[in-house]
Design a protein around this motif. Sequence first.
Motif, mmCIF file in Angstrom:
data_model
loop_
_atom_site.group_PDB
_atom_site.id
_atom_site.type_symbol
_atom_site.label_atom_id
_atom_site.label_comp_id
_atom_site.label_asym_id
_atom_site.label_seq_id
_atom_site.Cartn_x
_atom_site.Cartn_y
_atom_site.Cartn_z
ATOM 1 N N ASP A 67 -5.273 0.367 3.388
ATOM 2 C CA ASP A 67 -4.250 -0.484 2.774
ATOM 3 C C ASP A 67 -4.862 -1.411 1.735
ATOM 4 N N ALA A 70 0.833 -1.202 0.000
ATOM 5 C CA ALA A 70 0.000 0.000 0.000
ATOM 6 C C ALA A 70 0.866 1.250 0.000
ATOM 7 N N ALA A 89 -5.561 0.586 -1.359
ATOM 8 C CA ALA A 89 -4.312 0.963 -2.024
ATOM 9 C C ALA A 89 -3.684 -0.233 -2.735
ATOM 10 N N CYS A 90 -3.738 -1.396 -2.119
ATOM 11 C CA CYS A 90 -3.196 -2.600 -2.760
ATOM 12 C C CYS A 90 -3.968 -2.933 -4.025
ATOM 13 N N ASP A 147 -6.473 6.412 1.453
ATOM 14 C CA ASP A 147 -6.946 5.072 1.115
ATOM 15 C C ASP A 147 -6.552 4.065 2.184
ATOM 16 N N ARG A 196 1.024 4.329 -2.737
ATOM 17 C CA ARG A 196 0.860 5.746 -2.409
ATOM 18 C C ARG A 196 2.046 6.578 -2.906
#
Length: 423
Positions: free
Chosen positions: A355, A340, A358-359, A353, A344
């Motif tokens: 994690d 993540a 984001a992943c 976001d 970013r």
Amino acid sequence: MILLTATSSLSTDPNCIKGAAQSSLWAANQTQAKATLTMQTFARIQSPRIIRIGGGVVQELPEVMVQMAASRPLIVTDKGLVTLGHVQRLCDILDAANLPYGLFDGVIEDPTDTCVDAGIAALNAGDYDCIIGFGGGSPMDTAKAISFMSVNPGHVRDYKAPRQIDRCGLPVICVPTTGGTGSELTRWCVITDTGAPEKYNLSGLACVGTAALIDWEFTTTKPARITADTGIDSLTHALEAYVSKRAHAYTDAFALSAMPLIATHLRTACNDPTNATAREALMLAASQAGMAFSNASVALVHGMSRPIGAHFHVAHGLSNAMLLPAVTAFSVQAAPARYAEAARVMGFAEAADTDAAACDKLVRSLRALNADLKVPSPSQLGHEADDDLLHLMARQALASGSPQNNPRVPSEDEIVALYKEMW
């Protein structure tokens, strides 16, 4: 000694300033990521004694040779760079300094043990006191192997990792021209065995160049395909080093600086080959990523990539690009905070976001990048592999040791499934 030339246009480029600032911020605040990934509490760092970086820095080659008390180099390169005129530029610099030299231009893509043997014969045919590895990863890796195999007995396969090669041969000066492999700064080289279809890692002090002259101006002639493949190769180096089980705060700094530079500038360099800002950023990122993975190691992508190159002669950067989205999707659950954070810092995800979000954005962004750069699958290149071959490749991947550094260590069957997914 490490000497960095101050000739960078990155200092005035707002995108790069933003990327560097982001990298410093992320490097300074790693608490959450460290909580979910056990990092090394110590690091063993190896790098060249002399590093010079900047546009036109190759002109300082004679000065660097004086520092090294060397005066008779063997240039190790490939015929493509001879055709482009880059080798002549190097020769002109040596001629102007009245430095005699020899030329071995027999390096092939994915250099083999027989290529190394031919280079050793060229070395022994002259009176040389250093070697210049000039080109992409193939010439630089070949130069390293020529150096250490000229003083170590046996066949190059006898020294494959995890064995460490610490008996050094002649000093090696690395001059990269592709901005992808990072071999100019690493303690690794990769050689293909002609006796059996296998690419193996070679590692140790003898695989570290003595000096590196990192001049982005050579990269402006790279075609879009090579630019794309070497750029994603660098991105893979940085991302794998950051999520590796051998990650360390020292290597994190390099990885976190490299990732946003690549994410910001790779598409531009592919679409506008002479864009100086993009080319310089990618060359710097390649070296930073090289320092990161050289000392934190690569992981599953590289472990799976080498057998593709060995069996199908797919360029290393391209095979990494083929694998990166699928392997990342397989791995994120084992180190979500790290992946993540990578998303970013590259601008693929927002600071707010979660994690998990984001992943997800990271995987989707990597797939979108491949689509934009027209990365083909092995089947689109006409390559076929049955289950027996895929299982052999999976065993070779595991034997390399790289998958063991991955946040999620796969079984043989899981590697086969990943091969099938990306095929």
